[in-house]
Design an enzyme around this catalytic site. Structure first.
Site, PDB file in Angstrom:
ATOM      1  N   ARG B 295      42.750  47.092  34.701  1.00  0.00           N
ATOM      2  CA  ARG B 295      43.203  47.157  35.878  1.00  0.00           C
ATOM      3  C   ARG B 295      43.553  48.297  36.851  1.00  0.00           C
ATOM      4  NH1 ARG B 295      47.293  41.766  35.650  1.00  0.00           N
ATOM      5  NH2 ARG B 295      45.580  40.306  35.613  1.00  0.00           N
ATOM      6  N   TYR B 439      37.436  40.706  40.090  1.00  0.00           N
ATOM      7  CA  TYR B 439      37.808  40.613  38.412  1.00  0.00           C
ATOM      8  C   TYR B 439      38.962  41.330  37.749  1.00  0.00           C
ATOM      9  CZ  TYR B 439      34.419  44.895  38.294  1.00  0.00           C
ATOM     10  OH  TYR B 439      33.869  45.950  38.293  1.00  0.00           O
ATOM     11  N   GLU B 440      39.554  41.107  36.731  1.00  0.00           N
ATOM     12  CA  GLU B 440      40.481  41.491  35.908  1.00  0.00           C
ATOM     13  C   GLU B 440      41.852  41.004  36.689  1.00  0.00           C
ATOM     14  OE1 GLU B 440      39.595  42.475  33.320  1.00  0.00           O
ATOM     15  OE2 GLU B 440      37.532  43.448  33.848  1.00  0.00           O
ATOM     16  N   GLY B 441      41.679  39.865  37.356  1.00  0.00           N
ATOM     17  CA  GLY B 441      42.759  39.236  38.105  1.00  0.00           C
ATOM     18  C   GLY B 441      42.594  39.521  39.470  1.00  0.00           C
ATOM     19  N   GLN B 446      47.428  39.813  41.280  1.00  0.00           N
ATOM     20  CA  GLN B 446      48.026  41.313  41.061  1.00  0.00           C
ATOM     21  C   GLN B 446      49.317  41.178  41.943  1.00  0.00           C
ATOM     22  OE1 GLN B 446      46.634  43.564  39.133  1.00  0.00           O
ATOM     23  NE2 GLN B 446      45.133  42.064  38.954  1.00  0.00           N
TER      24      GLN B 446
END
Lengths: 596, 596
Positions: B295, B439-441, B446
Site C-alpha cells: 500500500r 488495487y491493494e484495497g 483505505q
C-alpha cells in the site's frame, strides 16, 4: 456492465414541474408542441437510445473506425442504426420547419441529445456535428446555399463537420494557415490541412458538408483575417444530388484515448471548391454560431456520460455482494450484503446522482432560454435570454463535462478492480468522457470566456439572468419551512459568488491576469450556485408531494434527499473556491519559467 | 511527449534538509549508508529510469503482454531491461543483507521506487510485487522456506506474486473459495482460481513464487479461516534450482484500461503443491504484511505518475505556442507566446507540482518511520514509528494515487486536444494511474481503514505521530516572520482536523456508519494537513537560503512559491471537507435502495 434507461421521470419533472414547459409551448409558433407530444417524443427517444444505440456502444469501442483506400468505415451496425435514426426523423428534430425540420423546442431537443449521448457518445457526434454546421449555414450562408444544403442535412442524408483546428493551432485560431483563393465564378479554391475533425468522413451518409476556416489572400493577420467556407465532399449536381468528387479527403484517422466509434479525421484540402459563408474576414463570428451551439451540446454530452455512469454503478452496487452493512446484516440469505449498503459506495452513487439531476435541471433552464431567445415576442425578452445563454454556455460546457468525467471515474471506483477491466464497459466511459473537457474549447478556455468576456460584457449585465432570480428566490423563501435546510446554504454560496464577482471585477481592471487566475474556480463557483438554486426550487415543488402514494411519492422524496446531499456534500466546495480565488494570481504566477 | 528526469534536487532536499537523513544513517547497522552513498544511488537510479525504463514505457503500452500456449510474453525489451535492473542489484536494494540484499534504508528505497514508477509504471510492478512477497516470507515463513526462496527473489532470478482476489471476492476476502488440502509430507495441495494477479506469470524470470490465500478443510468461515501458502511455478529441485513444473498456470490475461506492459493474470491452481506460511487460519495477518508494504508502494506509484505527468506537461507548456500573455507579449519573435504564460495553464502545472512536492515530503516522512521501526534501539521508539506508519499508510495509498490520477488528467488538459491522441503519450498516464486507486484495497477501503480501524485503535493513539509534531510546530512558530503567510492556514486546517476527529470519534461510538460516511473526506483532510505541515517546515528551511547564488537560490525560491500556491489554492479545500463531514451520514444514506 453498461446499463441505460432514459431517466424519463426526472426529465418530465424538470421540463414540466421545474421549468414550466407549458409557457414554452405557448410561445408564438410553438403551439403544436404540446406537453403530451413532447412526452411521447421523450419516450420514443428513450427506446431508441436503449434498444438501438446502447448495444452498439461496446461495438464502436471494440472495432473503432478504419481508413482504407481513402474510405472511412464506421463500426458494424452504426450505418444501420443511423438509418433507423434518420428514418425516425431524429436528425431534424430541432431543425427549422422551412427546410424540412420538425422545429421542436430546444428544451426537448437537449433532453433527446442527453439520451443519445448516454447510450452511445461516439454515435452522438455524427448527428451532433451536423446540427452546428447547419445552424451556421442557416444563419450566415446565402439563400442559395441554404436551399442546396439544409434540407439534406436536416433529413440526415448528408452530414456536417467543422474544420477549425490545424496541427499548430487549436485555441489560437488566429494562427491558422489554410488558404482560400477566389475564383472567377464566385467560388473559392481551398488548400490546407486540418486535424481532429470529428466525423470528417464516414460511410453513413452520401455526402459530408465541411465548414472550413481559411484565409483569403489579402486577409489581415490573426483572427480578423479568417473566413468561413462551405466545402462539400461531393459537389451537388444540377439535380442537387451528389455529383463530382471535391478535393477534400481524409488523410488519416486520429488514434485516440476513447470515443473510438467516432471517426476523428485529418482532412486534406487540395484545390477543393468552396463557397463563402458570411462576410469575408468575419469567419470567427460565423464560426461562433456553430461553436456556441456545440458548446451547449458538449455540456449535454458530459451529462449523458454522467447518467449512464450512474446507472451502471447502481446496477453493480446492487448486484455485487461484499462485506456486511455496519448497521446490521441486510441480506442474511446471502454470503454478504450488496455493496450499496456501504456509506462510501452511497457517497459515490449520490455524488453522481446529484451531478446528473443538478446538471439536467440547469441545462434545461439554459435550453429554455434558447427557446425564448428564438420565439419570445418581445425583443427585450429575447435579448435577455441571449445574454443569459452567453453567460451560462461556458458553465454548462465546462462544469457538466468535468462532472461527467468525475462520474465516469466514480463508476470505475464503484466497480473496484473490475472497473479497470474492459469487459465490464465502465472504463470506456472514462476514456470517452475525457475528450469532452477538451474539444470545442478546453474547459480552461471556457472559464476564461466566462470571466474575461462574459462577466465584464456590458458592465456585467450578462450575469443578471443567473443572479437576479436567485436573489429574488432567497428573499421570497427566507422563512419558508420547506427550505429551512437549504436557504442558509444557498444564501452563503450565493453571497460568496456575489462578493467574489465584485472583487474580481475590480482586480481585473487593474490586472487582466487576475481574470485567468480566478477563472476555473469562478466558473465552478457560479455553476454550483446555479445547481443549488435548481435544487432549492425543486425541493419547493417536491415538498408538498412527498405524501403521494407509490412511486410518485418516492420520486419526490428522492428528489429532496438528493438535493440535501448536494447541499451537505458538494455545495460546501464553494467555500474553498471563494478562498482560492481571493488569494489572487501572485502564487500562481510566482515561479520563473526556468524554475519549472 | 513522455518526459522524465529524476527530480534529484528535490529528493535530496527532502532526504537531507527536511528529514535529516543523517539521523537514519546513524541508526544501529545503518552506518554504511552514508549521505554520499545514497546520493550516488539516487543519481544512478535516475539514469536507469530515464535511459533504460522510460523508452520502454510506450513499447509496453503499444504491445501489451501476450499469452500463447500457456506462455506469457512481456513486451519487447522488458526482459533485457529487467536483466539490466537485476544485474545492477536494484531488486535487492532494500532487502535484508542476510539473504543477499543490500539493506538500504526505506527512505532511499522509496525514492528509487518513485523514479521507476515515473519512468515505467507497468515495469515497476514486476520487482514491486516481489518486495511484498519476500517480506511476507521473511516475516512468516519457516527458515527452510526463507533459505530456499529469499536469495533468489532478492537477486531477482525469481519473482513474486500475491494471489488474493477471486472473481466473486476482492475487498471481502472472507468469501474466498480456493482450497488447501494437507498432504502426508507436510505440504498442501492447492486448488482454485484467482483473478487480477499482477505479474502472475511472465518470461523475465525463471520462476514465479506465488503467495496464495486459501482455506484449509476444517477452516472457520470468513476471514478467520484463511491461510497463506507459498506456491512456486516450478518446485525447486535438490540443488535449489528450478525443478518440476507445479500445477499453477496462467489461464488468461486481463484486458485492462491501462498498465498494458504488466501481465495481469488469471491463475488456475490445479493440485498445486504449496507450503503454509505462518499459522493455519492466520493468513490474513501474514497477508497484511505484504499488503501494508504494497500500500505504501502503491502510494508511491501515484507520486511517480504525478511526477512524469508534471514534467511532460511542463515540456509541452513551454514548447506549444498559442495566444499572447495578458501581461504583455513574451515572445515577440514568435507568432504566439508559449502557453506557460497563461494563468490557467500555470494553475494546472502548479497544482501538479504542489501535489508532487507535498507527497514526496510526506511519503519520505513515512518511509523514515519505517527505518526507525526497524532499526531504532528503543522499543518505544519503534512502536511509536509503527503506529505512525499504520495511521499514515491508508493516507499515502489513497491520497497519493488520487493526486497521481488528477495530475495525469491535468497533463491531458495541458496538452489540449493533443492530450487525447495516443501519439503524445500523456493519455497513457491517465489509464495507467487509474488502477492505483483500485488495487491493494480501493481508496474507499483505505479511508475506512483509517477512520474505522486506525483512528479508534488504542483510544486514538495512532494519530499522535501526525498530530503532536504539528501542534508543536505551530506553537513554536506562531510569530516566526518567515511563516507569516503559512501558520494561519496551517492552524486553521489543523484545527478543523482536530475538531473533526473529536466529533467523529463521538459520533462513531453511537453509529458505526458515521465512520463510513466521513471516511473519504476525513482521509483527504488529514492528508492535506500533513502536506501543509511538510510545506511549512520546508519554507522554514528554504527561507534563509533564497539569497544563495545561481540554481540553489532559485530552488529555494521555487520551494517557497510552491508552498504558497499549496496554501492559497489547495489547502482551502479542507474548509469544504470540514463542512461535508460535519453533515454526517443522514443525506448520504437517506435514499431507499429501490429509489436508486
Amino acid at each position: 456492465m453498461q446499463v441505460y434507461n432514459a431517466p424519463l421521470r426526472d426529465m418530465k419533472f424538470v421540463l414540466h414541474e421545474l421549468h414550466d414547459y407549458k409557457a414554452i409551448a405557448a410561445l408564438p409558433g410553438q403551439e403544436e408542441f404540446s406537453e403530451d407530444l413532447v412526452d411521447t417524443v421523450l419516450e420514443e427517444a428513450g427506446k431508441l437510445a436503449s434498444e438501438v444505440l446502447l448495444p452498439l456502444n461496446a461495438v464502436g469501442e471494440a472495432e473503432g473506425c478504419t481508413l482504407e483506400n481513402g474510405k472511412v468505415t464506421t463500426p458494424t451496425g452504426f450505418r444501420d442504426a443511423y438509418n433507423t435514426f434518420r428514418e425516425g426523423g431524429w436528425t431534424g428534430l430541432g431543425a427549422p420547419q422551412e427546410y424540412g425540420g420538425q422545429g421542436f423546442p430546444e428544451m426537448v431537443g437537449k433532453m433527446v441529445e442527453e439520451m443519445i449521448c448516454s447510450a452511445n457518445l461516439a454515435f452522438s457526434l455524427y448527428p451532433g456535428l451536423t446540427h452546428g454546421a447547419r445552424r451556421a449555414i442557416a444563419e450566415h450562408a446565402t439563400e442559395e446555399l441554404r436551399q442546396a444544403y439544409l434540407p439534406k442535412m436536416i433529413d440526415g442524408t448528408w452530414s456536417g463537420a467543422m474544420c477549425l483546428t490545424e496541427a499548430h493551432c487549436g485555441t489560437d485560431l488566429g494562427l491558422l494557415r489554410t488558404r482560400a483563393t477566389p475564383q472567377a465564378d464566385g467560388t473559392y479554391k481551398i488548400n490546407g490541412s486540418k486535424i481532429f475533425i470529428s466525423c470528417g468522413d464516414h460511410d453513413m451518409v452520401d455526402n459530408v458538408i465541411h465548414l472550413v476556416l481559411a484565409r483569403l489572400p489579402d486577409a489581415p493577420k490573426g483572427v480578423k483575417g479568417i473566413s468561413l467556407f462551405l466545402v462539400p465532399k461531393f459537389l451537388p449536381n444540377e439535380a442537387g444530388e451528389v455529383g463530382q468528387r471535391n478535393g477534400v479527403t481524409c488523410s488519416g484517422l486520429e488514434h485516440k484515448m476513447g470515443l473510438r466509434g467516432c471517426a476523428t479525421c485529418q482532412m486534406a484540402f487540395d484545390d477543393a471548391t468552396g463557397w463563402i459563408v458570411g462576410q469575408p474576414n468575419k469567419g470567427m463570428a460565423a464560426m461562433f454560431t456553430m461553436m456556441n451551439e456545440e458548446r451547449l451540446g458538449v455540456g449535454i454530452q458530459g451529462l449523458g456520460i454522467g447518467e449512464i455512469a450512474y446507472q451502471s454503478s447502481v446496477f453493480y452496487a446492487k448486484d455485487r455482494i461484499q462485506g456486511r452493512s455496519l448497521s446490521g446484516v441486510k441480506s442474511p440469505d446471502k454470503a454478504a450484503d450488496s455493496i450499496i449498503v456501504h456509506p462510501d459506495v452511497r457517497r459515490m452513487l449520490m455524488t453522481q446522482r446529484a451531478y446528473n439531476e443538478g446538471c439536467r435541471a440547469l441545462g434545461a433552464w439554459v435550453a429554455r432560454a434558447v427557446d425564448i431567445s428564438r420565439h419570445a415576442p418581445s425583443p427585450e425578452e429575447r435579448e435577455e435570454a441571449e445574454e443569459f445563454i452567453a453567460f451560462m454556455t461556458p458553465i454548462v460546457k465546462a462544469m457538466f463535462t468535468d462532472f461527467g468525467f468525475d462520474s465516469a471515474s466514480l463508476a470505475v471506483q464503484v466497480y473496484g478492480g473490475h472497473g479497470f477491466i474492459k469487459e465490464h464497459g465502465v472504463e470506456q466511459f472514462v476514456r470517452d468522457a475525457r475528450i469532452t473537457m477538451l474539444y470545442e474549447g478546453t474547459n480552461g478556455v471556457q472559464a476564461l470566456d466566462l470571466v474575461g468576456r462574459k462577466l465584464p460584457a456590458h458592465m456585467g449585465r450578462y450575469m443578471r439572468g443567473l443572479f437576479h432570480p436567485i436573489a429574488e428566490f432567497i428573499a421570497e423563501n427566507k422563512t419558508n419551512p420547506a427550505l429551512a435546510s437549504f436557504i442558509p446554504g444557498l444564501e452563503q454560496a450565493f453571497g460568496a459568488l456575489q462578493l467574489t464577482t465584485g472583487k474580481l471585477a475590480e482586480k481585473m481592471m487593474r490586472d487582466p491576469e487576475e481574470a485567468g487566475a480566478a477563472s476555473t474556480d469562478y466558473l465552478r463557483l457560479a455553476g454550483l450556485v446555479g445547481i443549488a438554486y435548481m435544487f432549492a426550487r425543486s425541493v419547493l415543488i417536491a415538498a408538498p408531494k412527498v405524501g403521494e402514494a407509490g412511486p410518485e411519492g418516492e420520486f419526490y422524496k428522492a428528489k429532496i434527499a438528493t438535493a440535501q446531499f448536494f447541499y451537505d456534500r458538494i455545495l460546501p466546495q464553494t467555500a474553498a473556491m471563494f478562498l482560492s480565488i481571493k488569494s489572487g494570481k501572485a502564487s500562481m504566477m510566482a515561479l520563473a519559467e526556468a524554475a519549472f
